[in-house]
Design a protein around this motif. Structure first.
Motif, short mmCIF file in Angstrom:
data_model
loop_
_atom_site.label_atom_id
_atom_site.label_comp_id
_atom_site.label_asym_id
_atom_site.label_seq_id
_atom_site.Cartn_x
_atom_site.Cartn_y
_atom_site.Cartn_z
N THR A 18 -6.17 0.74 1.19
CA THR A 18 -5.47 1.46 2.16
C THR A 18 -4.34 2.52 1.34
O THR A 18 -3.92 3.41 2.05
CB THR A 18 -4.84 0.66 3.21
OG1 THR A 18 -3.76 -0.42 2.54
CG2 THR A 18 -5.56 0.09 4.00
N TRP A 19 -4.11 1.99 0.06
CA TRP A 19 -2.98 2.72 -0.47
C TRP A 19 -3.65 4.46 -0.73
O TRP A 19 -2.80 5.37 -0.78
CB TRP A 19 -2.73 2.25 -1.87
CG TRP A 19 -3.68 2.28 -2.85
CD1 TRP A 19 -4.75 1.58 -3.32
CD2 TRP A 19 -4.02 3.50 -3.90
NE1 TRP A 19 -5.45 1.95 -4.25
CE2 TRP A 19 -5.05 3.33 -4.64
CE3 TRP A 19 -3.54 4.79 -4.02
CZ2 TRP A 19 -5.62 3.81 -5.74
CZ3 TRP A 19 -4.00 5.63 -4.98
CH2 TRP A 19 -5.13 5.14 -5.75
N GLU A 59 -0.41 1.90 10.40
CA GLU A 59 -1.31 1.01 9.47
C GLU A 59 -1.11 -0.57 9.64
O GLU A 59 -1.87 -1.31 9.19
CB GLU A 59 -0.89 1.39 7.75
CG GLU A 59 -1.65 2.63 7.84
CD GLU A 59 -3.25 2.67 7.75
OE1 GLU A 59 -3.85 1.68 7.39
OE2 GLU A 59 -3.78 3.85 8.09
N SER A 75 -13.91 1.26 3.56
CA SER A 75 -12.96 0.30 3.54
C SER A 75 -13.09 -1.26 3.65
O SER A 75 -12.77 -2.01 2.65
CB SER A 75 -11.51 0.69 4.34
OG SER A 75 -12.01 0.81 5.47
N GLY A 121 0.82 3.90 -2.94
CA GLY A 121 0.43 5.34 -2.62
C GLY A 121 1.36 6.31 -2.88
O GLY A 121 0.98 7.23 -3.29
N ALA A 126 0.72 -1.13 0.00
CA ALA A 126 -0.15 -0.15 0.28
C ALA A 126 1.03 1.46 -0.03
O ALA A 126 0.62 2.29 -0.86
CB ALA A 126 -0.98 0.03 1.14
N SER A 127 2.09 1.15 0.71
CA SER A 127 2.81 2.51 0.78
C SER A 127 3.51 2.70 -0.50
O SER A 127 3.54 3.90 -0.76
CB SER A 127 3.72 2.31 2.15
OG SER A 127 4.64 0.93 1.93
N ALA A 162 -4.39 -4.12 0.78
CA ALA A 162 -3.76 -3.04 0.49
C ALA A 162 -4.12 -2.15 -0.49
O ALA A 162 -3.75 -0.89 -0.82
CB ALA A 162 -2.27 -3.80 -0.19
#
Length: 274
Positions: free
Chosen positions: A147-148, A201, A121, A91, A87-88, A144
């Motif tokens: 949440t990105w 997260e 979500s 994103g 996700a990070s 993922a």
């Protein structure tokens, strides 16, 4: 001792979170060496209370709850870190491009982000997990994918604030291209809030993945995943509360550890707090 480390250690909650996290990491790494096979069944020992042989008792199939909780720690931490990594990464890439390129690219990427924000979500994660099929890998992908957008918003805001700063203008004046400015100048300076958000997260991802497993969209029996373990043993709460309580406490302590750690990192890394 570095100043940031001293600031971190002066935060009691952050220290407690770090100690809990280290204990969980030790349990995940070395606990299985001192545990039984989490899938081994013994119906003659079903629903036995805690004892020296079974420190946390047994479940409805006679499996050792301690062994399943220990192996579940490894699974849950792997899921949490896997979700946050994917996700990070996604994103951050979207936010960096949106804030750095601006114009039509910014509008397009932010409207895509808004589409994901428009759905609850958990509901969206359930839909994605159901479409992909219920297993741990697809659970990681589903969580993922919902949440990105949080990271995209964070990084875009940071890039918008940084792209007109003097060091960026100096890089442009020296002939740096757009790609170099994005990767060498803007990205490193935009990662602090990403690090703080990621620390929160991980716990949220573990909780969401456990929720998906609990309702049947995540890990499937007999996988010793904490959410699936609670789902399997919830009908035996009256006669064997330890079977469901142990994995639930594991989820509680893990989420608490990451939340406390996130608070400490926020206090240390946020210049406004200093």
């Amino acid at each position: 001792m570095p100043k940031l480390v001293r600031r971190f250690l002066r935060n009691p909650g952050a220290v407690v979170g770090l100690v809990l996290l280290l204990a969980l990491a030790f349990l995940a790494l070395f606990g299985p060496l001192f545990a039984q096979d989490p899938l081994e069944q013994n119906l003659l020992q079903r629903l036995k209370p805690p004892s020296p042989e079974h420190p946390l008792g047994t479940d409805q199939l006679g499996r050792d709850v301690w062994s399943r909780v220990v192996h579940g720690a490894r699974i849950s931490l792997a899921v949490g870190f896997g979700v946050v990594f994917l996700a990070s990464f996604l994103g951050t890439a979207v936010g960096l491009l949106a804030g750095g390129l601006g114009g039509a690219w910014d509008n397009l990427l932010m409207r895509l982000t808004d589409v994901f924000f428009a759905f609850p979500s958990l509901i969206l994660a359930m839909a994605i997990a159901a479409a992909l099929g219920p297993n741990l890998t697809n659970t990681v992908l589903a969580v993922a994918l919902v949440t990105w957008p949080v990271y995209a918003r964070l990084v875009r805001a940071q890039v918008l604030a940084l792209r007109e700063r003097e060091f960026v203008e100096a890089a442009r004046a020296l002939g740096a291209g757009q790609g170099r400015i994005l990767l060498r100048h803007l990205l490193p300076n935009a990662l602090t809030p990403v690090l703080v958000q990621a620390s929160y997260e991980v716990g949220a991802a573990i909780l969401t993945a456990a929720g998906l497993s609990f309702i049947g969209f995540g890990a499937q029996p007999p996988t010793p995943e904490w959410g699936a373990m609670v789902a399997e043993t919830r009908n035996y709460m009256a006669e064997a509360p330890w079977a469901a309580t142990a994995p639930a406490v594991g989820i509680l302590l893990t989420v608490l550890a990451f939340n406390l750690l996130g608070d400490g990192l926020r206090d240390v890394l946020d210049p406004r707090g200093r």
